[in-house]
Write a protein that holds these residues in place. Structure first.
Motif, PDB file in Angstrom:
ATOM      1  N   MET A   1      24.908  19.601 -43.738  1.00  0.00           N
ATOM      2  CA  MET A   1      25.966  18.586 -43.660  1.00  0.00           C
ATOM      3  C   MET A   1      26.958  19.007 -42.582  1.00  0.00           C
ATOM      4  N   SER A   2      27.320  18.076 -41.705  1.00  0.00           N
ATOM      5  CA  SER A   2      28.278  18.392 -40.639  1.00  0.00           C
ATOM      6  C   SER A   2      29.561  17.593 -40.848  1.00  0.00           C
ATOM      7  N   TYR A   3      30.686  18.182 -40.402  1.00  0.00           N
ATOM      8  CA  TYR A   3      32.002  17.606 -40.647  1.00  0.00           C
ATOM      9  C   TYR A   3      32.805  17.519 -39.358  1.00  0.00           C
ATOM     10  N   SER A   4      33.656  16.502 -39.288  1.00  0.00           N
ATOM     11  CA  SER A   4      34.589  16.425 -38.172  1.00  0.00           C
ATOM     12  C   SER A   4      35.896  15.800 -38.630  1.00  0.00           C
ATOM     13  N   ILE A   5      36.948  16.097 -37.884  1.00  0.00           N
ATOM     14  CA  ILE A   5      38.265  15.509 -38.104  1.00  0.00           C
ATOM     15  C   ILE A   5      38.656  14.818 -36.806  1.00  0.00           C
ATOM     16  N   ILE A   6      38.888  13.514 -36.882  1.00  0.00           N
ATOM     17  CA  ILE A   6      39.333  12.761 -35.701  1.00  0.00           C
ATOM     18  C   ILE A   6      40.841  12.580 -35.836  1.00  0.00           C
ATOM     19  N   GLY A   7      41.571  13.139 -34.908  1.00  0.00           N
ATOM     20  CA  GLY A   7      43.027  13.171 -34.996  1.00  0.00           C
ATOM     21  C   GLY A   7      43.442  14.594 -35.295  1.00  0.00           C
ATOM     22  N   PHE A   8      44.321  15.155 -34.475  1.00  0.00           N
ATOM     23  CA  PHE A   8      44.681  16.558 -34.648  1.00  0.00           C
ATOM     24  C   PHE A   8      46.192  16.735 -34.615  1.00  0.00           C
ATOM     25  N   GLY A   9      46.871  15.766 -35.274  1.00  0.00           N
ATOM     26  CA  GLY A   9      48.311  15.900 -35.484  1.00  0.00           C
ATOM     27  C   GLY A   9      48.547  16.775 -36.706  1.00  0.00           C
ATOM     28  N   ASN A  10      49.696  16.605 -37.347  1.00  0.00           N
ATOM     29  CA  ASN A  10      50.043  17.453 -38.491  1.00  0.00           C
ATOM     30  C   ASN A  10      49.047  17.333 -39.640  1.00  0.00           C
ATOM     31  N   ILE A  11      48.617  16.099 -39.939  1.00  0.00           N
ATOM     32  CA  ILE A  11      47.667  15.895 -41.041  1.00  0.00           C
ATOM     33  C   ILE A  11      46.291  16.448 -40.674  1.00  0.00           C
ATOM     34  N   GLY A  12      45.809  16.136 -39.477  1.00  0.00           N
ATOM     35  CA  GLY A  12      44.514  16.645 -39.033  1.00  0.00           C
ATOM     36  C   GLY A  12      44.468  18.159 -39.044  1.00  0.00           C
ATOM     37  N   GLN A  13      45.551  18.787 -38.607  1.00  0.00           N
ATOM     38  CA  GLN A  13      45.592  20.251 -38.596  1.00  0.00           C
ATOM     39  C   GLN A  13      45.663  20.815 -40.010  1.00  0.00           C
ATOM     40  N   ALA A  14      46.358  20.121 -40.907  1.00  0.00           N
ATOM     41  CA  ALA A  14      46.422  20.576 -42.297  1.00  0.00           C
ATOM     42  C   ALA A  14      45.035  20.556 -42.942  1.00  0.00           C
ATOM     43  N   ILE A  15      44.267  19.508 -42.664  1.00  0.00           N
ATOM     44  CA  ILE A  15      42.899  19.429 -43.208  1.00  0.00           C
ATOM     45  C   ILE A  15      42.030  20.509 -42.572  1.00  0.00           C
ATOM     46  N   ALA A  16      42.212  20.739 -41.263  1.00  0.00           N
ATOM     47  CA  ALA A  16      41.446  21.788 -40.576  1.00  0.00           C
ATOM     48  C   ALA A  16      41.714  23.151 -41.207  1.00  0.00           C
ATOM     49  N   LYS A  17      42.960  23.405 -41.610  1.00  0.00           N
ATOM     50  CA  LYS A  17      43.299  24.687 -42.241  1.00  0.00           C
ATOM     51  C   LYS A  17      42.570  24.861 -43.570  1.00  0.00           C
ATOM     52  N   ALA A  18      42.370  23.758 -44.298  1.00  0.00           N
ATOM     53  CA  ALA A  18      41.621  23.839 -45.558  1.00  0.00           C
ATOM     54  C   ALA A  18      40.174  24.260 -45.289  1.00  0.00           C
ATOM     55  N   PHE A  19      39.586  23.706 -44.230  1.00  0.00           N
ATOM     56  CA  PHE A  19      38.228  24.112 -43.845  1.00  0.00           C
ATOM     57  C   PHE A  19      38.215  25.583 -43.442  1.00  0.00           C
ATOM     58  N   ALA A  20      39.204  25.983 -42.631  1.00  0.00           N
ATOM     59  CA  ALA A  20      39.254  27.360 -42.139  1.00  0.00           C
ATOM     60  C   ALA A  20      39.415  28.360 -43.283  1.00  0.00           C
ATOM     61  N   ARG A  21      40.260  28.032 -44.266  1.00  0.00           N
ATOM     62  CA  ARG A  21      40.468  28.939 -45.407  1.00  0.00           C
ATOM     63  C   ARG A  21      39.170  29.232 -46.136  1.00  0.00           C
ATOM     64  N   ASN A  22      38.257  28.265 -46.088  1.00  0.00           N
ATOM     65  CA  ASN A  22      36.998  28.401 -46.826  1.00  0.00           C
ATOM     66  C   ASN A  22      35.815  28.714 -45.927  1.00  0.00           C
ATOM     67  N   GLY A  23      36.097  29.015 -44.650  1.00  0.00           N
ATOM     68  CA  GLY A  23      35.042  29.419 -43.719  1.00  0.00           C
ATOM     69  C   GLY A  23      34.020  28.343 -43.421  1.00  0.00           C
ATOM     70  N   ILE A  24      34.443  27.079 -43.525  1.00  0.00           N
ATOM     71  CA  ILE A  24      33.527  25.952 -43.286  1.00  0.00           C
ATOM     72  C   ILE A  24      33.774  25.412 -41.872  1.00  0.00           C
ATOM     73  N   GLU A  25      32.719  25.299 -41.092  1.00  0.00           N
ATOM     74  CA  GLU A  25      32.864  24.814 -39.714  1.00  0.00           C
ATOM     75  C   GLU A  25      33.152  23.315 -39.688  1.00  0.00           C
ATOM     76  N   VAL A  26      34.096  22.927 -38.857  1.00  0.00           N
ATOM     77  CA  VAL A  26      34.435  21.509 -38.684  1.00  0.00           C
ATOM     78  C   VAL A  26      34.804  21.266 -37.227  1.00  0.00           C
ATOM     79  N   SER A  27      34.301  20.169 -36.664  1.00  0.00           N
ATOM     80  CA  SER A  27      34.695  19.775 -35.311  1.00  0.00           C
ATOM     81  C   SER A  27      36.014  19.027 -35.389  1.00  0.00           C
ATOM     82  N   VAL A  28      36.820  19.159 -34.349  1.00  0.00           N
ATOM     83  CA  VAL A  28      38.062  18.397 -34.270  1.00  0.00           C
ATOM     84  C   VAL A  28      38.095  17.694 -32.920  1.00  0.00           C
ATOM     85  N   ALA A  29      38.617  16.470 -32.923  1.00  0.00           N
ATOM     86  CA  ALA A  29      38.649  15.689 -31.689  1.00  0.00           C
ATOM     87  C   ALA A  29      39.820  14.731 -31.700  1.00  0.00           C
ATOM     88  N   THR A  30      40.233  14.361 -30.503  1.00  0.00           N
ATOM     89  CA  THR A  30      41.211  13.293 -30.314  1.00  0.00           C
ATOM     90  C   THR A  30      40.679  12.458 -29.160  1.00  0.00           C
TER      91      THR A  30
END
Length: 199
Positions: A1-30
């Motif tokens: 399963m692959s994951y991405s976050i579209i939008g990297f403002g405060n909310i996008g970065q907060a969600i990215a941190k949740a992935f990072a805390r758990n060592g799960i890879e996620v792409s981010v884009a704007t």
């Protein structure tokens, strides 16, 4: 399963941190070039991968964390979104209900992402709260989910658990979705409610 976050403002970065805390890879884009936010992604962790928008939309599960009015620009990236699950993290506060054709905001967004399964979620908390570790005093911070697709809601619920949250499913977009949406000058009744679930 692959994951991405579209939008990297405060909310996008907060969600990215949740992935990072758990060592799960996620792409981010704007809509910008990935080099412009690569340092912010690197500061969060090595599992946060900056990509061009056209690459990020190839993921199976996509967190839509852009401003509400930008969702159609993202939707134009693909002609059809079949087989993908969109997690709608947007809020349509200030958007008149008539512009949404009287529908819940998420159902309006779902029309733009033709063929995708859509789950409303992760949008009821402010960025500063979502940014925190969801483990709170022996419990887990609640995220509300609403969808017209039970399987999609269950899939995002499982992911939310993997990210450390306690998912609570609210039902369909026209029922539960109204509790966690904003439109016009009103907020859903569960918006900003920071709850912790104890097992």
């Amino acid at each position: 399963m692959s994951y991405s976050i579209i939008g990297f403002g405060n909310i996008g970065q907060a969600i990215a941190k949740a992935f990072a805390r758990n060592g799960i890879e996620v792409s981010v884009a704007t809509t910008r070039d990935p080099e412009s936010f690569a340092s912010d992604a690197a500061a969060i962790g090595p599992t946060i991968i900056p990509k061009k928008l056209a690459e990020a939309v190839k993921a199976d599960i996509i967190f839509l964390a852009v401003r509400f009015e930008s969702h159609q620009d993202v939707a134009k990236t693909l002609p059809i979104w079949q087989g993908k699950t969109i997690v709608d993290v947007t809020n349509a506060y200030g958007v008149p209900p008539e512009e949404l054709e009287g529908q819940p905001s998420s159902r309006f967004i779902a029309q733009a992402f033709f063929g995708a399964r859509l789950v409303k979620g992760f949008n009821h908390l402010i960025a500063a709260t979502l940014d925190q570790d969801p483990a709170v005093k022996g419990g887990r911070r609640v995220v509300f989910l609403a969808s017209d697709d039970d399987a999609a809601a269950a899939e995002i619920g499982a992911l939310a658990k993997n990210l450390g949250f306690a998912p609570i499913e609210l039902g369909g977009l026209s029922e539960g979705g109204l509790l966690v949406q904003a439109r016009g000058n009103s907020w859903g009744r569960l918006i900003f409610k920071d709850l912790v679930k104890f097992d």
